[in-house]
Design an enzyme around this catalytic site. Structure first.
Site, PDB file in Angstrom:
ATOM      1  N   SER A 124    -110.009 -99.677-123.666  1.00  0.00           N
ATOM      2  CA  SER A 124    -109.109 -98.568-123.970  1.00  0.00           C
ATOM      3  C   SER A 124    -109.067 -98.322-125.475  1.00  0.00           C
ATOM      4  CB  SER A 124    -107.713 -98.963-123.488  1.00  0.00           C
ATOM      5  OG  SER A 124    -106.750 -98.097-124.015  1.00  0.00           O
ATOM      6  N   TYR A 148    -100.105-104.965-123.331  1.00  0.00           N
ATOM      7  CA  TYR A 148    -101.241-104.357-122.606  1.00  0.00           C
ATOM      8  C   TYR A 148    -102.464-104.290-123.528  1.00  0.00           C
ATOM      9  CZ  TYR A 148    -104.216-100.617-120.778  1.00  0.00           C
ATOM     10  OH  TYR A 148    -105.295 -99.877-120.360  1.00  0.00           O
ATOM     11  N   LYS A 152    -106.394-106.163-123.474  1.00  0.00           N
ATOM     12  CA  LYS A 152    -107.708-105.504-123.613  1.00  0.00           C
ATOM     13  C   LYS A 152    -108.474-106.124-124.785  1.00  0.00           C
ATOM     14  CE  LYS A 152    -107.405-102.564-120.234  1.00  0.00           C
ATOM     15  NZ  LYS A 152    -108.213-102.715-119.042  1.00  0.00           N
TER      16      LYS A 152
HETATM   17  P1  NAD Z   1    -105.378 -97.622-111.433  1.00  0.00           P
HETATM   18  O1  NAD Z   1    -104.141 -98.415-111.399  1.00  0.00           O
HETATM   19  O2  NAD Z   1    -105.395 -96.285-110.783  1.00  0.00           O
HETATM   20  O3  NAD Z   1    -106.585 -98.478-110.810  1.00  0.00           O
HETATM   21  C1  NAD Z   1    -106.633 -99.866-110.891  1.00  0.00           C
HETATM   22  C2  NAD Z   1    -106.992-100.407-109.518  1.00  0.00           C
HETATM   23  O4  NAD Z   1    -107.034-101.837-109.595  1.00  0.00           O
HETATM   24  C3  NAD Z   1    -105.975-100.056-108.430  1.00  0.00           C
HETATM   25  O5  NAD Z   1    -106.651 -99.532-107.303  1.00  0.00           O
HETATM   26  C4  NAD Z   1    -105.292-101.382-108.104  1.00  0.00           C
HETATM   27  O6  NAD Z   1    -104.918-101.470-106.740  1.00  0.00           O
HETATM   28  C5  NAD Z   1    -106.389-102.371-108.469  1.00  0.00           C
HETATM   29  N1  NAD Z   1    -105.890-103.696-108.855  1.00  0.00           N
HETATM   30  C6  NAD Z   1    -104.844-103.995-109.659  1.00  0.00           C
HETATM   31  N2  NAD Z   1    -104.699-105.338-109.752  1.00  0.00           N
HETATM   32  C7  NAD Z   1    -105.687-105.885-108.990  1.00  0.00           C
HETATM   33  C8  NAD Z   1    -106.061-107.210-108.675  1.00  0.00           C
HETATM   34  N3  NAD Z   1    -105.362-108.249-109.134  1.00  0.00           N
HETATM   35  N4  NAD Z   1    -107.132-107.411-107.883  1.00  0.00           N
HETATM   36  C9  NAD Z   1    -107.833-106.365-107.391  1.00  0.00           C
HETATM   37  N5  NAD Z   1    -107.506-105.088-107.625  1.00  0.00           N
HETATM   38  C10 NAD Z   1    -106.441-104.850-108.426  1.00  0.00           C
HETATM   39  O7  NAD Z   1    -105.814 -97.507-112.961  1.00  0.00           O
HETATM   40  P2  NAD Z   1    -106.905 -96.573-113.642  1.00  0.00           P
HETATM   41  O8  NAD Z   1    -106.200 -95.511-114.399  1.00  0.00           O
HETATM   42  O9  NAD Z   1    -107.949 -96.208-112.679  1.00  0.00           O
HETATM   43  O10 NAD Z   1    -107.472 -97.599-114.735  1.00  0.00           O
HETATM   44  C11 NAD Z   1    -108.602 -98.391-114.481  1.00  0.00           C
HETATM   45  C12 NAD Z   1    -108.862 -99.267-115.685  1.00  0.00           C
HETATM   46  O11 NAD Z   1    -109.015 -98.450-116.847  1.00  0.00           O
HETATM   47  C13 NAD Z   1    -107.731-100.246-116.003  1.00  0.00           C
HETATM   48  O12 NAD Z   1    -108.296-101.473-116.403  1.00  0.00           O
HETATM   49  C14 NAD Z   1    -107.015 -99.592-117.162  1.00  0.00           C
HETATM   50  O13 NAD Z   1    -106.398-100.559-117.993  1.00  0.00           O
HETATM   51  C15 NAD Z   1    -108.152 -98.893-117.873  1.00  0.00           C
HETATM   52  N6  NAD Z   1    -107.704 -97.737-118.663  1.00  0.00           N
HETATM   53  C16 NAD Z   1    -107.002 -96.735-118.064  1.00  0.00           C
HETATM   54  C17 NAD Z   1    -106.535 -95.665-118.827  1.00  0.00           C
HETATM   55  C18 NAD Z   1    -105.729 -94.562-118.188  1.00  0.00           C
HETATM   56  O14 NAD Z   1    -105.043 -93.843-118.916  1.00  0.00           O
HETATM   57  N7  NAD Z   1    -105.779 -94.367-116.876  1.00  0.00           N
HETATM   58  C19 NAD Z   1    -106.810 -95.606-120.214  1.00  0.00           C
HETATM   59  C20 NAD Z   1    -107.558 -96.632-120.786  1.00  0.00           C
HETATM   60  C21 NAD Z   1    -108.002 -97.704-120.013  1.00  0.00           C
HETATM   61  N1  UFG Z   2     -95.378 -87.874-124.164  1.00  0.00           N
HETATM   62  C1  UFG Z   2     -94.266 -87.062-124.178  1.00  0.00           C
HETATM   63  N2  UFG Z   2     -93.501 -87.017-123.041  1.00  0.00           N
HETATM   64  C2  UFG Z   2     -93.769 -87.745-121.924  1.00  0.00           C
HETATM   65  C3  UFG Z   2     -94.912 -88.571-121.935  1.00  0.00           C
HETATM   66  C4  UFG Z   2     -95.690 -88.616-123.078  1.00  0.00           C
HETATM   67  O1  UFG Z   2     -93.976 -86.392-125.161  1.00  0.00           O
HETATM   68  O2  UFG Z   2     -93.025 -87.677-120.942  1.00  0.00           O
HETATM   69  C5  UFG Z   2     -96.233 -87.914-125.368  1.00  0.00           C
HETATM   70  C6  UFG Z   2     -96.319 -89.303-125.978  1.00  0.00           C
HETATM   71  O3  UFG Z   2     -95.257 -89.534-126.858  1.00  0.00           O
HETATM   72  C7  UFG Z   2     -97.683 -89.230-126.662  1.00  0.00           C
HETATM   73  C8  UFG Z   2     -98.500 -88.260-125.781  1.00  0.00           C
HETATM   74  O4  UFG Z   2     -97.539 -87.572-124.997  1.00  0.00           O
HETATM   75  O5  UFG Z   2     -97.535 -88.655-127.909  1.00  0.00           O
HETATM   76  C9  UFG Z   2     -99.476 -88.972-124.876  1.00  0.00           C
HETATM   77  O6  UFG Z   2     -98.796 -90.000-124.185  1.00  0.00           O
HETATM   78  P1  UFG Z   2     -99.424 -90.781-122.956  1.00  0.00           P
HETATM   79  O7  UFG Z   2     -98.413 -91.776-122.502  1.00  0.00           O
HETATM   80  O8  UFG Z   2     -99.931 -89.817-121.946  1.00  0.00           O
HETATM   81  O9  UFG Z   2    -100.709 -91.472-123.579  1.00  0.00           O
HETATM   82  P2  UFG Z   2    -100.858 -92.534-124.762  1.00  0.00           P
HETATM   83  O10 UFG Z   2    -101.772 -91.931-125.763  1.00  0.00           O
HETATM   84  O11 UFG Z   2     -99.556 -93.028-125.242  1.00  0.00           O
HETATM   85  O12 UFG Z   2    -101.545 -93.767-124.003  1.00  0.00           O
HETATM   86  C10 UFG Z   2    -102.632 -93.596-123.090  1.00  0.00           C
HETATM   87  C11 UFG Z   2    -102.567 -94.684-122.035  1.00  0.00           C
HETATM   88  C12 UFG Z   2    -102.782 -96.027-122.660  1.00  0.00           C
HETATM   89  C13 UFG Z   2    -104.071 -96.018-123.432  1.00  0.00           C
HETATM   90  C14 UFG Z   2    -104.061 -94.900-124.450  1.00  0.00           C
HETATM   91  C15 UFG Z   2    -105.374 -94.801-125.152  1.00  0.00           C
HETATM   92  O13 UFG Z   2    -101.298 -94.683-121.404  1.00  0.00           O
HETATM   93  O14 UFG Z   2    -102.900 -97.001-121.650  1.00  0.00           O
HETATM   94  O15 UFG Z   2    -103.817 -93.667-123.793  1.00  0.00           O
HETATM   95  O16 UFG Z   2    -106.394 -94.698-124.234  1.00  0.00           O
HETATM   96  F1  UFG Z   2    -104.202 -97.185-124.062  1.00  0.00           F
END
Ligand code: NAD
Ligand code: UFG
Length: 338
Positions: A124, A148, A152
């Site tokens: 991330s 979190y 990572k």
């Molecule tokens: P998500 O929660 O939709 O998907 C994660 C999946 O992993 C789910 O299906 C959940 O059931 C499964 N899971 C959780 N714990 C588990 C375990 N112990 N064993 C097996 N399965 C398990 O999340 P996502 O948005 O698809 O994110 C996927 C990955 O990308 C994560 O590692 C997250 O940290 C990373 N990531 C996501 C974002 C974002 O904004 N969505 C941003 C940066 C990084």
């Molecule tokens: N925000 C609002 N109102 C809300 C939600 C969010 O104003 O109800 C604002 C936040 O303050 C921020 C922007 O919208 O300025 C984006 O916020 P998000 O929570 O959507 O995303 P972030 O950039 O904070 O974080 C996301 C993921 C993290 C990841 C990061 C970088 O949640 O897990 O992007 O990839 F690490």
């Protein structure tokens, strides 16, 4: 040979599974359903016309995971499984270390025992902490600002040590910026068990009347309109990024490489709301509230490395991201009403 996706029924994993199947890969999904639903298996199969193997299990269960690796002729693991809510990670840090770090160690250890050495990790942009220069490239210093992010960072460090200890591994850490949007079919999208706190899911909930108003966390940042700027990237583009990283693993000279996956463009909170209102013709009632702690003013990717080495570039616009997020929400609501 098959590709195993831990957490492959989740938001990003399911889109990646579709992209992999469509390009001819055999997909095995290992997911404990803690944040996804088993129906996603059928949706992936319907979208691709290809049967996938799904095993319900946790990455914390070493023996089951190793058996699944052994039984399915797995060549590469893409590791999505984990916990991802920043605020929860502050309240329940030990759960985050256990599942994210402990789980990753299990996955890597089982792979090592089975002599599987191709690994793609869902990292991330959070590993960069508060940016000290923009756009953020892969050499930007790393710093965690919450548990979190710390998980990572720790996993990336473990992978660096692993790569140093055995240069026959091929590892790609994909640092996602802000994934949004859904599959054009509406059959898969972001449909978590818990209500997410991220901006796009909140906009969509307010627009559909599930919440009264959107709180904009601060309008006094040093940005053009005072609200925070982020690099939103469509989840279908992100899924293609995994395919590109997979194709590159075979050619990758170094055992470990990190890649930013974003658009390289920044978009403010108010700009995103306004784009959403324009493409949907809806109003998103909003109120300015205090800053959310830990938010950086601006964060966007330098995508040169991904473009040049992975030959990957995000294609979808902010308008397309807004429209597909909205269409999926409607689809989900209509399905529940039927
Ligand atoms: P998500 O929660 O939709 O998907 C994660 C999946 O992993 C789910 O299906 C959940 O059931 C499964 N899971 C959780 N714990 C588990 C375990 N112990 N064993 C097996 N399965 C398990 O999340 P996502 O948005 O698809 O994110 C996927 C990955 O990308 C994560 O590692 C997250 O940290 C990373 N990531 C996501 C974002 C974002 O904004 N969505 C941003 C940066 C990084
Ligand atoms: N925000 C609002 N109102 C809300 C939600 C969010 O104003 O109800 C604002 C936040 O303050 C921020 C922007 O919208 O300025 C984006 O916020 P998000 O929570 O959507 O995303 P972030 O950039 O904070 O974080 C996301 C993921 C993290 C990841 C990061 C970088 O949640 O897990 O992007 O990839 F690490």
């Amino acid at each position: 040979m098959s590709i195993l996706l831990t957490g492959g029924l989740g938001y990003i994993g399911s889109h990646t599974a579709v992209a992999l199947c469509k390009s001819g890969h055999q997909v095995v999904i290992y997911d404990d359903l803690s944040n996804s639903k088993v129906e996603v298996v059928k949706s992936i199969e319907k979208l691709t016309g290809i049967k996938i193997i799904f095993v319900k299990g946790s990455i914390l269960d070493f023996d089951t995971f190793q058996t699944v690796l052994r039984d399915n002729n797995v060549d590469t693991v893409i590791h999505f499984a984990g916990l991802k809510a920043v605020a929860d990670s502050v309240i329940y840090p030990i759960d985050y270390y256990e599942v994210n770090v402990g789980g990753a160690i299990n996955v890597i250890k089982a792979m090592k025992e089975e002599q599987i050495k191709k690994f793609i990790f869902s990292s991330s942009a959070t590993v960069y902490g508060t940016p000290i220069f923009l756009p953020i490239n892969e050499n930007h210093r790393k710093k965690a600002i919450n548990p979190y992010g710390q998980t990572k960072l720790q996993i990336e460090s473990i992978l660096e040590d692993l790569a140093r200890s055995d240069s026959s591994w091929r590892i790609a850490c994909l640092r996602y910026f802000n994934p949004v949007g859904s599959h054009s079919s509406c059959l898969i999208g972001e449909n978590p068990i818990d209500i997410p706190n991220n901006l796009m899911p909140r906009i969509v909930r307010v627009a559909s009347g599930l919440e009264k108003e959107l709180l904009v966390f601060g309008d006094d940042y040093p940005t053009a309109d005072g609200t925070c700027e982020r690099d939103y990237v469509h989840v279908e583009d992100l899924a293609d990024g995994h395919l590109a990283a997979l194709n590159n693993l075979g050619k990758q000279e170094q055992p470990l490489e990190c890649f930013n996956l974003g658009t390289g463009q920044s978009c403010s909170v108010l700009e995103l709301i306004s784009a959403f209102e324009n493409v949907t013709d809806l109003k998103v009632p909003k109120a300015i509230s205090n800053r959310r702690s830990g938010d950086a003013a601006t964060c966007y990717a330098d995508v040169k490395k991904s473009r040049e080495i992975l030959n990957w570039e995000a294609k979808k616009s902010i308008n397309e991201m807004c429209l597909s997020s909205w269409e999926y929400q409607n689809f989900i609501i209509n399905k529940r009403l039927l």
